[in-house]
Design a protein around this motif. Structure first.
Motif, PDB file in Angstrom:
ATOM      1  N   VAL C 208     110.854  56.888  15.121  1.00  0.00           N
ATOM      2  CA  VAL C 208     110.017  58.131  15.070  1.00  0.00           C
ATOM      3  C   VAL C 208     108.845  57.937  15.992  1.00  0.00           C
ATOM      4  O   VAL C 208     108.376  58.906  16.698  1.00  0.00           O
ATOM      5  CB  VAL C 208     109.679  58.098  13.721  1.00  0.00           C
ATOM      6  CG1 VAL C 208     108.590  59.179  13.255  1.00  0.00           C
ATOM      7  CG2 VAL C 208     110.905  58.242  12.706  1.00  0.00           C
ATOM      8  N   THR C 209     108.256  56.906  15.949  1.00  0.00           N
ATOM      9  CA  THR C 209     107.068  56.709  16.916  1.00  0.00           C
ATOM     10  C   THR C 209     107.204  57.080  18.399  1.00  0.00           C
ATOM     11  O   THR C 209     106.346  57.784  18.936  1.00  0.00           O
ATOM     12  CB  THR C 209     106.516  55.403  16.782  1.00  0.00           C
ATOM     13  OG1 THR C 209     107.474  54.394  16.885  1.00  0.00           O
ATOM     14  CG2 THR C 209     105.972  55.213  15.390  1.00  0.00           C
ATOM     15  N   GLY C 358     113.237  53.042  -2.185  1.00  0.00           N
ATOM     16  CA  GLY C 358     113.329  53.643  -0.818  1.00  0.00           C
ATOM     17  C   GLY C 358     112.992  52.536   0.041  1.00  0.00           C
ATOM     18  O   GLY C 358     112.064  51.783   0.047  1.00  0.00           O
ATOM     19  N   ILE C 359     113.953  52.057   1.087  1.00  0.00           N
ATOM     20  CA  ILE C 359     113.334  51.071   2.107  1.00  0.00           C
ATOM     21  C   ILE C 359     113.281  52.116   3.627  1.00  0.00           C
ATOM     22  O   ILE C 359     114.243  52.361   4.046  1.00  0.00           O
ATOM     23  CB  ILE C 359     114.271  50.223   2.484  1.00  0.00           C
ATOM     24  CG1 ILE C 359     114.320  49.360   0.872  1.00  0.00           C
ATOM     25  CG2 ILE C 359     113.838  48.974   3.334  1.00  0.00           C
ATOM     26  CD1 ILE C 359     115.351  48.236   0.780  1.00  0.00           C
ATOM     27  N   VAL C 360     111.879  51.958   4.241  1.00  0.00           N
ATOM     28  CA  VAL C 360     112.123  52.663   5.435  1.00  0.00           C
ATOM     29  C   VAL C 360     111.521  51.664   6.498  1.00  0.00           C
ATOM     30  O   VAL C 360     111.023  50.628   6.326  1.00  0.00           O
ATOM     31  CB  VAL C 360     111.053  53.884   5.193  1.00  0.00           C
ATOM     32  CG1 VAL C 360     111.647  54.856   4.711  1.00  0.00           C
ATOM     33  CG2 VAL C 360     109.744  53.514   4.843  1.00  0.00           C
ATOM     34  N   GLY C 361     111.786  51.970   7.698  1.00  0.00           N
ATOM     35  CA  GLY C 361     111.405  51.421   8.897  1.00  0.00           C
ATOM     36  C   GLY C 361     111.981  51.696  10.088  1.00  0.00           C
ATOM     37  O   GLY C 361     113.302  52.340   9.938  1.00  0.00           O
ATOM     38  N   GLU C 362     111.660  51.233  11.349  1.00  0.00           N
ATOM     39  CA  GLU C 362     112.493  51.692  12.616  1.00  0.00           C
ATOM     40  C   GLU C 362     113.415  50.863  12.766  1.00  0.00           C
ATOM     41  O   GLU C 362     113.695  49.878  12.151  1.00  0.00           O
ATOM     42  CB  GLU C 362     111.411  51.839  13.627  1.00  0.00           C
ATOM     43  CG  GLU C 362     110.333  52.661  13.430  1.00  0.00           C
ATOM     44  CD  GLU C 362     109.069  52.608  14.485  1.00  0.00           C
ATOM     45  OE1 GLU C 362     109.142  53.696  15.374  1.00  0.00           O
ATOM     46  OE2 GLU C 362     108.544  51.506  14.800  1.00  0.00           O
ATOM     47  N   SER C 363     114.255  51.053  13.821  1.00  0.00           N
ATOM     48  CA  SER C 363     115.167  50.205  13.981  1.00  0.00           C
ATOM     49  C   SER C 363     114.845  48.892  14.609  1.00  0.00           C
ATOM     50  O   SER C 363     113.845  48.559  14.962  1.00  0.00           O
ATOM     51  CB  SER C 363     116.077  50.991  15.247  1.00  0.00           C
ATOM     52  OG  SER C 363     115.447  50.907  16.340  1.00  0.00           O
ATOM     53  N   GLY C 364     115.594  47.979  13.938  1.00  0.00           N
ATOM     54  CA  GLY C 364     115.284  46.427  14.409  1.00  0.00           C
ATOM     55  C   GLY C 364     114.121  46.095  13.366  1.00  0.00           C
ATOM     56  O   GLY C 364     113.628  44.930  13.132  1.00  0.00           O
ATOM     57  N   SER C 365     113.797  46.807  12.104  1.00  0.00           N
ATOM     58  CA  SER C 365     112.819  46.207  11.301  1.00  0.00           C
ATOM     59  C   SER C 365     113.472  45.315  10.107  1.00  0.00           C
ATOM     60  O   SER C 365     112.717  44.671   9.329  1.00  0.00           O
ATOM     61  CB  SER C 365     112.187  47.432  10.557  1.00  0.00           C
ATOM     62  OG  SER C 365     112.995  48.273   9.839  1.00  0.00           O
ATOM     63  N   HIS C 527     115.861  55.614   7.645  1.00  0.00           N
ATOM     64  CA  HIS C 527     114.594  55.550   8.585  1.00  0.00           C
ATOM     65  C   HIS C 527     113.819  57.147   8.703  1.00  0.00           C
ATOM     66  O   HIS C 527     112.874  57.321   9.139  1.00  0.00           O
ATOM     67  CB  HIS C 527     115.198  55.538  10.210  1.00  0.00           C
ATOM     68  CG  HIS C 527     116.045  56.425  10.631  1.00  0.00           C
ATOM     69  ND1 HIS C 527     117.146  56.549  10.345  1.00  0.00           N
ATOM     70  CD2 HIS C 527     115.640  57.907  11.316  1.00  0.00           C
ATOM     71  CE1 HIS C 527     117.606  57.825  10.961  1.00  0.00           C
ATOM     72  NE2 HIS C 527     116.745  58.267  11.530  1.00  0.00           N
ATOM     73  N   ASP C 528     114.548  57.929   8.004  1.00  0.00           N
ATOM     74  CA  ASP C 528     113.905  59.196   7.714  1.00  0.00           C
ATOM     75  C   ASP C 528     113.025  59.338   6.515  1.00  0.00           C
ATOM     76  O   ASP C 528     113.522  59.321   5.320  1.00  0.00           O
ATOM     77  CB  ASP C 528     115.219  60.104   7.410  1.00  0.00           C
ATOM     78  CG  ASP C 528     114.903  61.659   7.610  1.00  0.00           C
ATOM     79  OD1 ASP C 528     113.743  61.901   6.968  1.00  0.00           O
ATOM     80  OD2 ASP C 528     115.887  62.534   7.866  1.00  0.00           O
ATOM     81  N   ARG C 544     109.429  44.739  11.711  1.00  0.00           N
ATOM     82  CA  ARG C 544     109.831  43.388  12.341  1.00  0.00           C
ATOM     83  C   ARG C 544     110.154  42.388  11.146  1.00  0.00           C
ATOM     84  O   ARG C 544     109.702  41.484  11.258  1.00  0.00           O
ATOM     85  CB  ARG C 544     108.704  43.136  13.166  1.00  0.00           C
ATOM     86  CG  ARG C 544     108.670  44.021  14.504  1.00  0.00           C
ATOM     87  CD  ARG C 544     107.251  43.668  15.118  1.00  0.00           C
ATOM     88  NE  ARG C 544     106.759  44.797  15.926  1.00  0.00           N
ATOM     89  CZ  ARG C 544     106.843  44.338  17.264  1.00  0.00           C
ATOM     90  NH1 ARG C 544     106.938  43.295  17.824  1.00  0.00           N
ATOM     91  NH2 ARG C 544     106.511  45.269  18.070  1.00  0.00           N
ATOM     92  N   GLY C 545     110.977  42.794  10.134  1.00  0.00           N
ATOM     93  CA  GLY C 545     111.299  42.022   9.332  1.00  0.00           C
ATOM     94  C   GLY C 545     110.486  41.506   8.208  1.00  0.00           C
ATOM     95  O   GLY C 545     110.589  40.849   7.195  1.00  0.00           O
ATOM     96  N   GLU C 546     109.245  42.151   8.188  1.00  0.00           N
ATOM     97  CA  GLU C 546     108.332  41.934   7.211  1.00  0.00           C
ATOM     98  C   GLU C 546     108.117  43.085   6.378  1.00  0.00           C
ATOM     99  O   GLU C 546     108.128  44.147   6.792  1.00  0.00           O
ATOM    100  CB  GLU C 546     106.899  41.412   7.715  1.00  0.00           C
ATOM    101  CG  GLU C 546     106.820  39.969   8.186  1.00  0.00           C
ATOM    102  CD  GLU C 546     105.404  39.667   9.032  1.00  0.00           C
ATOM    103  OE1 GLU C 546     104.768  39.052   8.423  1.00  0.00           O
ATOM    104  OE2 GLU C 546     105.420  40.331  10.128  1.00  0.00           O
ATOM    105  N   MET C 547     107.585  42.888   5.123  1.00  0.00           N
ATOM    106  CA  MET C 547     107.349  43.890   4.169  1.00  0.00           C
ATOM    107  C   MET C 547     105.937  44.428   4.423  1.00  0.00           C
ATOM    108  O   MET C 547     104.930  43.411   4.280  1.00  0.00           O
ATOM    109  CB  MET C 547     107.648  43.491   2.735  1.00  0.00           C
ATOM    110  CG  MET C 547     107.240  44.327   1.746  1.00  0.00           C
ATOM    111  SD  MET C 547     107.839  43.438   0.172  1.00  0.00           S
ATOM    112  CE  MET C 547     106.432  43.518  -0.856  1.00  0.00           C
TER     113      MET C 547
END
Lengths: 345, 605, 578, 301
Positions: C208-209, C358-365, C527-528, C544-547
């Motif tokens: 997204v960014t 819901g869990i959101v994050g960019e790829s690799g998160s 991711h949406d 990056r793996g962190e909450m």
């Protein structure tokens, strides 16, 4: 994608592949050729034809019908009979069988064979000992095809099982099986074959085992890489999430998805094993003497070309080449039909 | 050879002075001439004491000189002096032999001699013969002398213990009485010793050479013969060159020459030997390849043409018109060898001397179609064997026909029926008397170019008389070993003569030779006694009669099923001269010559 | 199809054209030969035009033919099995591209018209340095020395916003990030100052960014270089932001065409209306999402009115509690060294019964890894997952087996998650067989049929194979498969991300209905952000793996606390417009 | 790598130790006796305990000194070098020509993809590779060598040039008949796989013509698997083809292998296997390096 209401099982992958195969003219022609070979092989296996392939029905190098006038001095030679031996008194004196001479003479008369007339002309000619080349070629085809099929089943079976374990589990299992693979492929093929032939003795079974046990590596590699690819696919993960066991996932879930590759591999291996049998025969490790194969025929008759007796070599070379070439084309078509996404060959 | 061979041997002593005269001139070999020759199998090495294969022996025969040799053209084979002045003086009824050496024979030059000319002496023969029996080597030829020469066996035992053969200590039966005299004393009379002394492996090697090269002696054969080895690519190519130190010989036949060979005899007139400077030998395993190369002119003399090509080159025993036109010469000669099927006489099924066991073997022998073997499989390149002894050998009788032989299925079945080998269970196969199961295993070996067709023939015969046969394939080394140790039922075998006397064959059936040569383990007192008698007497009518009796015994008890004697066909290009195939002696290139102009003319080079 | 004779006759056409029109697509009809007899018409006579200096957006769902028209312009359709109708015209700058020779067309491509693609990674040649690839593009069209071209390439890289262009010019594509790769593609596309840039879903594969940055870059370049952009996308919100004109396509025909503001504010075609309505938005949360059929059949008025309330109260019973979960992979470095890569670091949250996190994050998160670790598709390296009072991570394989049916997962790719060699029947029966649910296959079949009906599929589907279904239908099958086990917790791993908007709405509706009906708890990974906002009671943001943040969804969207969350929300297309 | 070598050593050692026949029986000559066989076995060290023999073997590998051939007394390492050189002379030509011709044809086939000519090329190749090498050899030697006298029937000389120009063309030609097709088909697959990649589309969008796309973009990428495949064939070059070497009397290693097994010549078998295994491993290593060199993506891994 229509959803009509019929409750019949819809066209499976295999039926679609079959339709694709039928649509290919090359596949149709080659398929017919292969079918003819298979029918002939089956007829020969059941003894309906070529049963007397080992009978000496003609003179040595009997001429084929299409070359009836080639000179055949060998044929005349083979008709020479040796004189009967005459037992003299001096021999009788020392022969431990002498007391039963009369009985033997009587039994000899009841045991006589019927006299058969040796043919000077045979459909595809005769071989050195006067056997019918046509019958021989048919029988040889049956054995060679059987060897090719059986060996490729063994090789592919070994390759699939080992490849599945190695690819699916990875880690230590993979390391161990890769080691075996590396060892097998590091030893020159010819040495491996010779060594296995020595270990396994002699017979049709041996030929099949030698070919099968040395020929699994290609399948192993292929199946291993497929399993590596598939084990991380979502449908396998889904099966894992469902709670399916490892074996269930390996052989119930993944196997059907690589089965088309296995089929292609099988048919490919049949060709390569039929050819390998020729080399094996050349090395003297062919089928035993009461059987015949294309490989044995080719390595036995190599010299006949030079002496002008070309028909045996011609018929077995033609029979084999037509079969193998048709099989190759068929395999290509099969690959196109089964694996349409992969570019051909 | 029913003639008084012994007397002829003595007679030849006298004639032989004339046979090969040394001309004491440096050899006139033409270094421009190269003879192209092929071996059908790879050689192994050239140490006369170590190698036993045919092809290595051809090279050895052309490099090393035994005391005696054979007359190139005389048939049957006739020994003549080689490095000896004459045939040996025989004392004590064939127990003591005295050989006198020609003087002024020199070894080929070699660094081992430190640049000096090295003369051949009697001590060289003493040393060379001792090497043959060294138990710390493979010693394939030890049997030639072992158990025969006085004092030698003790030396062998000692060498076994010490792991080293003491060449310096004197053996009573094998010594040089002076620089040019060698005396051999035997334990008992043996009239075959001259033959042994004519074998290439008893040729003289120089001790300095052996000690210098050690394990590499194989590739450094240094002898007194007409040629020396100048190039060796193992299993592929050998090049021989005329030995400049060679004494030079002129050949004159010692006997009346066969009319067919007159041209050959003539070619030796005014020719000093050797004539050809270089011999280029290649190993060509494929029969097709060597035949085709001969036709192309790449090979000058093709010995032992593959049987399958004979019918092409010489259909019906006559040279084909195409070759005739080219001027190719063709020789077809019986070889002194015999092929046979062995039965293991110690085996409970096929062995034994009782009538029922003999019956089984005899039936099997009768079921083997020798006629087909010779006429079809061997393409008439063979004779049906009537006795163990092949033609061209003292003791062979061309008039003798095997009274119990032949291919007779009806009779074979009759014999089996008469002795209770019947099909009890109706499966189409016979059982042993008392309905015991019967299956015979035949040992064969697998290799490239295997003898599949003869195995087929055997199987065919067994099928026809209803006896089950299993053909077991085993690597050749194992086949040999199992035959030697008697771990088999039936196996194929062949024997080529070491020397032209029937004794060489009969010893293969002599009881005490079990485990050493006697592979069928035949041990029959009457036969053993006869053998002991013929072994110690010179050839005579009486000895010949004994041979015939022995032949009859072999036929009656059938420890062997006799198959065939091979006939070999040799092709010679029109430009090659002097070739005549010798039944015992290896081909000797010094007799051959090449007409370079003719070759050029024919090949159009 | 286009003979040389007809060319001369057609020449006159361009002159009549308005000077404002750069590209005029007229009655474009494209048919693909699939087999001997089979034909598939991808474009059924499409006409639209691209004015100079403007952005035209080609919008549509998959299979609408939007990319095909772009490929036709570039002459990139496979020649062997493509048929373009004789009536079709592609008039660019007064010349009919379809009548040009292959050579002329190649000359034009990259020079006057250029194109960028969806997957920047695979669109760059992996074995050449990016500089070499740009230089090639320049040298193909301009008589320029290699050195000069290289200098120009550095300028271009600088222009598209690649830091340290002198250095990066010698990088291989794989050494760059996805966003940088797309920038390189853009640099290559603009190197010869094209008049038209075709951008085929240029941001879809990006986070997204990054997406936002690339779009901004394109808009900036359009201005500075004075070119037109034909922007192909499925993302309506994005189109609303950038396009001057919009072309809405569906199944090879144009549904609506016009000025962007007109189309968005007053859509005329029911299909366009539906597309605009069925996508969840950040500011409303209807009880049920409208679907395309509602509009096509004129039922849009019948939708239940009102908003759905979301959120979790502290009193709600908890089904699943995650405490300090940690997942790492080890990667081999050389012979003996191993390196630990942490994918999930110390994540803790609670999932309430009948609710959705819901869990959101960019790829690799690490969001997908988290989901898979929870149900032990991956091993974990620390932490607890308490379910029913038991720590699932501490159980043996055997002990865990009964829990598998209670925790299920639906995957992202509907095409990969169903075994292609199983019939739908096999797929549905398999879990019941594994867990011995029901006594006989007959009962199981009945149950499966009932479930098929429940998820909205005909019973005949039971006998069919997955490939006979569309993506949405397959996702329904996946859901039915989970339902056979009556799970208590279902993890939806990007389960609607691969679906077209209209289908997405249907599946979201189905999930919601099932939750209402069975009281299942969902862990909804996506991711949406709009979709997550719509379906979730609570939202967990990962980076990056962190909450990063965990809060009730309304609270989080309304007033994000963490800067990362803020950045993420700001990047959502259409955010600015509302 | 080392484990593989250990595996090869064990496999070869035990296979031939227990199943390979007794070499002593061959060496003992015509009149063999049990005594003599035992004596020869002792000389060869075959009477030692198995573990000692294995250790001797290991020592031979470490020092790379396999002693002398049991049957011909030739120093084994010399033999390997001499025969290997010959096999290499033939096989290197096959390898080289095969690589060039098959890559060339594969490129042509990829260009013509889908056309009749392409089907013809691949069809002919498929047919050609299906037929047994032995048949090619027998018929080729007879017709090309003898009947039409285009090549010598057989032979080998000491001169490298004579070998290359005179003796090896026919064997090389016959081997190419069977070897080109499989490589061609493989390389064609590689090329077509690359042709379907997205970057090809990019290149075409850039304005690159067909030849540029094929030769600059596709071939460079397909070169990675192609070169790897070609490099992996190198160890096999030293073994040569047994059939070819026997029929054409070429003194190569392939023929030596069969001869050694026939004669139970254990030192030769051991040496050939171990050096081939090492060669294979070296080739693997080389291919890894090659990969790194050819494929920039690998370096980061």
């Amino acid at each position: 994608m229509s959803m009509n209401g019929t409750n019949t099982r819809s066209a499976s992958f295999w039926i679609q592949a079959w339709k694709r195969l039928l649509a290919d003219p090359v596949a149709r022609i080659c398929g017919c050729i292969l079918a003819i070979y298979l029918v002939v092989a089956l007829l020969s296996a059941t003894g309906l034809i070529a049963k007397g392939w080992n009978d000496e029905v003609g003179v040595s190098y009997a001429n084929p019908v299409f070359a009836p006038n080639e000179p055949n001095p060998e044929g005349d030679t083979s008709l020479i009979r040796e004189d009967a031996s005459v037992t003299d008194d001096e021999t009788k004196a020392i022969d431990p069988l002498a007391p039963k001479y009369e009985e033997i003479a009587k039994l000899e008369r009841t045991n006589a064979d019927k006299v058969t007339v040796l043919q000077r002309l045979l459909p595809l000619g005769g071989d050195k000992t006067g056997r019918d080349v046509l019958a021989k070629t048919i029988k040889a085809g049956q054995i060679s095809i059987a060897i090719g099929l059986a060996a490729s089943f063994i090789a592919v079976f070994i390759g699939v099982v080992l490849g599945a374990f190695s690819g699916y589990f990875g880690g230590k299992v993979n390391d161990a099986l890769e080691w075996v693979y590396n060892v097998f492929t590091s030893v020159p093929y010819i040495l491996l074959v010779l060594a296995f032939s020595a270990v396994l003795g002699k017979g049709v079974g041996t030929v099949i085992l030698v070919l099968g046990m040395t020929g699994w590596t290609g399948t192993y590699r292929l199946i291993r890489s497929e399993y590596i690819k598939h084990r991380d696919r979502d449908y396998v993960q889904a099966a894992n999430a469902i709670g399916a066991s490892h074996l269930r996932m390996m052989f119930l879930h993944i196997l059907p998805n690589v089965s088309h590759l296995i089929l292609i591999q099988l048919s490919q291996e049949v060709i390569s094993f039929i050819k390998a049998e020729v080399v094996l025969s050349f090395l003297g490790f062919g089928v035993p003497v009461d059987l015949i194969s294309w490989g044995i025929m080719i390595s036995d008759v190599r010299s006949e070309l030079v002496i002008g007796k070309w028909w045996q070599l011609a018929s077995c070379a033609t029979a084999m080449s037509v079969f193998v070439v048709a099989f190759s084309f068929f395999t290509d078509s099969l690959r196109d039909a089964l694996d349409p996404k992969s570019s051909r060959r | 050879m029913k003639l008084k061979s012994h007397l002829r041997l003595i007679n030849s002593l006298i004639f032989s002075f004339l046979a090969v005269c040394s001309i004491h001139a440096s050899a006139a070999a033409d270094m421009k001439k190269t003879l192209h020759f092929t071996f059908e199998a790879a050689e192994t090495g050239f140490d006369p004491a170590e190698v036993s294969d045919n092809y290595s022996n051809i090279i050895i025969a052309n490099i090393f000189d035994p005391l005696l040799g054979y007359d190139h053209l005389a048939r049957p084979a006739k020994p003549i002096p080689n490095t000896a002045e004459s045939l040996p003086e025989i004392k004590e009824n064939g127990r003591i032999y005295v050989f006198k050496l020609k003087k002024g024979i020199y070894f080929a030059d070699d660094p081992a001699f430190n640049g000096k000319k090295r003369e051949l002496t009697a001590e060289d023969y003493v040393y060379s013969l001792k090497r043959l029996v060294d138990p710390n080597k493979n010693a394939p030829w030890a049997f030639l002398l072992q158990g025969k020469v006085v004092g030698l066996d003790e030396k062998i035992e000692e060498a076994k213990k010490k792991k080293k053969f003491d060449f310096d200590s004197i053996v009573e039966g094998l010594k040089a009485t002076d620089k040019y005299t060698l005396q051999i004393t035997l334990k008992k009379p043996d009239y075959n010793l001259p033959y042994i002394m004519a074998m290439q492996n008893t040729g003289a090697v120089a001790r300095e050479v052996v000690e210098k090269y050690g394990a590499d002696l194989d590739s450094h054969p240094v002898g007194t013969g007409p040629y020396r080895l100048v190039e060796w690519q193992r299993a592929h190519r050998m090049v021989l060159e005329a030995n400049s130190n060679y004494r030079g010989e002129v050949y004159k036949p010692t006997t009346e020459v066969d009319p067919r060979d007159r041209d050959i005899a003539k070619s030796f007139e005014g020719r000093s030997l050797p004539s050809v400077g270089r011999i280029d030998i290649r190993v060509v395993e494929s029969g097709q390849a060597s035949y085709l190369s001969f036709l192309n002119g790449q090979i000058d003399i093709l010995i032992r043409l593959g049987a399958e090509y004979v019918s092409q080159a010489a259909p019906g025993g006559k040279l084909s018109p195409a070759l005739e036109k080219k001027g190719v010469k063709f020789y077809s000669e019986a070889e002194p060898d015999t092929t046979y099927n062995l039965f293991n006489m110690d085996d409970p099924v096929v062995g034994g001397y009782t009538a029922d066991k003999v019956a089984l073997r005899r039936a099997i022998v009768l079921s083997y179609n020798n006629g087909k073997l010779v006429n079809v499989l061997m393409k008439r390149q063979g004779l049906i064997a009537q006795s163990p002894v092949p033609p061209g050998i003292t003791g062979y009788d061309p008039a003798y026909k095997n009274p119990l032989g032949g291919f007779n299925l009806a009779k074979a079945r009759g014999i089996l029926d008469a002795y209770g080998y019947k099909d009890c269970d109706g499966d189409g196969w016979r059982e042993a008397p008392g309905c015991k199961p019967l299956m015979i295993t035949y040992l064969s070996s697998a290799s490239a170019g295997s003898k599949r067709d003869t195995d087929e023939l055997l199987k065919n015969g067994f099928d026809k008389i209803g006896v089950k046969l299993k053909i077991e394939m085993t690597p050749f080394p194992d086949l040999v070993k199992r035959r030697q140790s008697g771990k088999y039922q039936m196996a194929g075998a062949a024997w080529g003569a070491d020397y032209p006397d029937a004794e060489n064959y009969m010893q293969l059936l002599y009881g005490p030779n079990k485990g050493a040569g006697n592979e069928s383990r035949f041990d029959f007192p009457v036969f053993n006694k006869l053998y002991e008698e013929i072994a110690t007497m010179p050839q005579s009518d009486e000895r010949q009669k004994k041979f015939i009796t022995m032949n009859r015994l072999v036929a009656a008890y059938a420890p062997w099923g006799l198959n065939a004697h091979r006939i070999r066909t040799h092709l010679v290009q029109p430009w090659a001269k002097g070739f005549k195939y010798h039944p015992i002696e290896q081909p000797k290139f010094m007799y051959y010559d090449i007409d370079l102009e003719k070759r050029r003319a024919v090949l159009g080079e | 199809m286009h003979s040389i004779q007809s060319r001369a006759a057609d020449k006159g056409w361009g002159l009549k054209m308005s000077d404002d029109v750069l590209l005029d697509v007229k009655n474009l009809q494209v048919t693909f030969r699939l087999g001997k007899q089979e034909r598939f018409t991808a474009l059924k006579g499409v006409s639209y035009s691209v004015p100079r200096n403007s952005v035209v957006a080609l919008v549509g769902e998959s299979g609408s033919g939007k990319s095909v028209s772009a490929m036709a312009i570039m002459g990139l359709l496979p020649r062997a099995n493509t048929e373009i109708s004789n009536d079709s015209q592609l008039i660019f700058n007064g010349v009919d591209l379809l009548k040009e020779s292959e050579g002329e067309l190649r000359d034009r491509c990259g020079k006057e018209i250029s194109m960028i693609f969806q997957e920047p990674m695979s669109s760059l040649n992996p074995v050449y340095k990016v500089g070499e690839q740009i230089v090639e593009a320049i040298c193909l069209h301009k008589p320029m020395s290699k050195l000069a071209a290289r200098k120009r390439a550095i300028e271009l890289l600088d222009e598209v916003g690649i830091p340290q262009p002198e250095l990066k010019i010698d990088s291989y594509p794989h050494e760059l990030s996805g966003g940088q790769q797309q920038r390189v593609m853009i640099a290559m596309a603009i190197c010869c100052e094209p008049k038209l840039l075709i951008a085929d879903e240029p941001t879809t594969a990006l986070d997204v960014t990054i997406q936002k940055q690339i779009v901004e870059l394109l808009m900036k370049l359009r201005q500075t270089h004075g070119m037109s952009i034909l922007f192909i996308t499925h993302d309506l919100e994005l189109v609303r932001e950038i396009a001057d004109q919009v072309v809405v396509m569906h199944n090879g025909v144009i549904k609506e065409l016009g000025e962007a503001s007109a189309v968005f504010d007053h859509p005329k075609d029911p299909y366009t209306k539906a597309l605009l309505a069925c996508r969840p938005t950040l500011d409303s949360r209807p009880i049920r999402l409208p679907v395309v059929d509602d509009f096509l059949q004129g039922r849009e008025g019948e939708l239940p009115k009102g908003e759905r309330a979301r959120g979790v109260l502290p009193t709600d019973p908890i089904v699943l509690e995650v405490k300090g979960l940690r997942k790492s992979f080890t990667a081999k470095r050389g012979f003996f060294q191993k390196e630990e890569i942490v994918a999930v670091k110390d994540v803790s949250f609670k999932l309430a019964r009948g609710k959705t996190v819901g869990i959101v994050g960019e790829s690799g998160s690490g969001k997908t890894t988290l989901g898979k670790t929870l149900i032990r598709l991956h091993s974990c390296q620390g932490g607890e997952v308490l379910f029913d009072g038991k720590n699932l991570m501490a159980l043996s394989q055997k002990e865990f087996q009964p829990y598998k049916r209670r925790l299920q997962i639906i995957f992202q790719n509907p095409y990969a998650s169903l075994n292609p060699r199983f019939t739908i029947g096999d797929i549905l029966l398999e879990p019941m067989r594994v867990h011995s649910i029901l006594d006989s296959d007959k009962d199981r079949t009945e149950h499966a049929m009932a479930l098929l009906k429940r998820v909205g599929l005909a019973e005949s589907a039971f006998f069919k194979y997955p490939h006979e279904f569309s993506g949405g239908q397959r996702q329904r099958i996946s859901i039915a498969r989970c339902l056979t086990m009556k799970p208590e917790v279902m993890i939806c791993d990007e389960s609607v991300s691969a679906l077209d908007v209209s289908v997405q709405a249907q599946v979201l509706n189905l999930l919601q209905e099932l939750q209402d009906e069975y009281g299942m708890s969902y862990l909804f990974i996506s991711h949406d952000l709009s979709v997550v906002k719509y379906i979730s009671d609570e939202v967990l943001v990962m980076n990056r793996g962190e909450m990063v943040e965990f809060a009730n969804s309304d609270e989080l969207y309304h007033s994000p606390k963490h800067p990362y969350t803020q950045k993420l929300l700001a990047a959502i297309p259409g955010r600015g417009n509302h | 790598m080392i484990p593989t070598l250990i595996g090869v050593v064990l496999l070869v050692f035990f296979l031939f130790k227990y199943f390979g026949g007794d070499p002593a029986a061959v060496l003992a000559g015509k009149q063999l006796t049990a005594d003599k066989i035992a004596a020869i076995r002792a000389q060869l060290g075959l009477d030692q305990p198995v573990i000692v023999q294995l250790l001797i073997f290991v020592k031979q590998i470490l020092t790379f000194d396999f002693g002398r051939s049991w049957s011909t007394n030739e120093v084994v390492s010399n033999m390997l070098v001499n025969r290997g050189k010959v096999s290499l002379t033939v096989m290197a030509q096959v390898w080289f020509l095969d690589a060039i011709i098959s890559v060339l044809l594969a490129v042509i086939a990829a260009y013509l993809k889908g056309s009749l000519s392409e089907r013809l090329i691949t069809g002919i190749c498929t047919a050609a590779m299906s037929i047994s090498l032995l048949l090619y050899v027998v018929i080729g030697q007879y017709f090309l060598g003898f009947k039409w006298a285009l090549f010598p029937v057989m032979g080998w000389s000491e001169s490298f040039w004579v070998n290359v120009t005179r003796y090896s063309p026919l064997p090389v030609l016959l081997m190419l008949a069977v070897s080109i097709a499989p490589s061609l088909r493989l390389y064609r697959t590689f090329l077509i796989e690359e042709l379907n990649q997205d970057y090809v589309r990019t290149a075409r969008a850039k304005g690159a013509g067909d030849h540029r796309v094929m030769l600059v973009h596709v071939l460079r990428n397909a070169a990675i698997p192609i070169v790897t495949n070609i490099a992996m064939a190198i160890p096999g070059l030293f073994v040569g083809s047994f059939v070819i070497e026997q029929v054409f009397s070429i003194p190569g290693l392939g023929r030596e292998v069969v001869l050694a097994v026939d004669r139970s010549d254990f030192p030769v078998i051991k040496a050939i296997t171990v050096s081939l295994a090492m060669m294979t491993m070296l080739a693997n290593l080389g291919v890894d390096l090659l990969y790194k060199w050819l494929d920039p993506r690998v370096q980061l891994k």
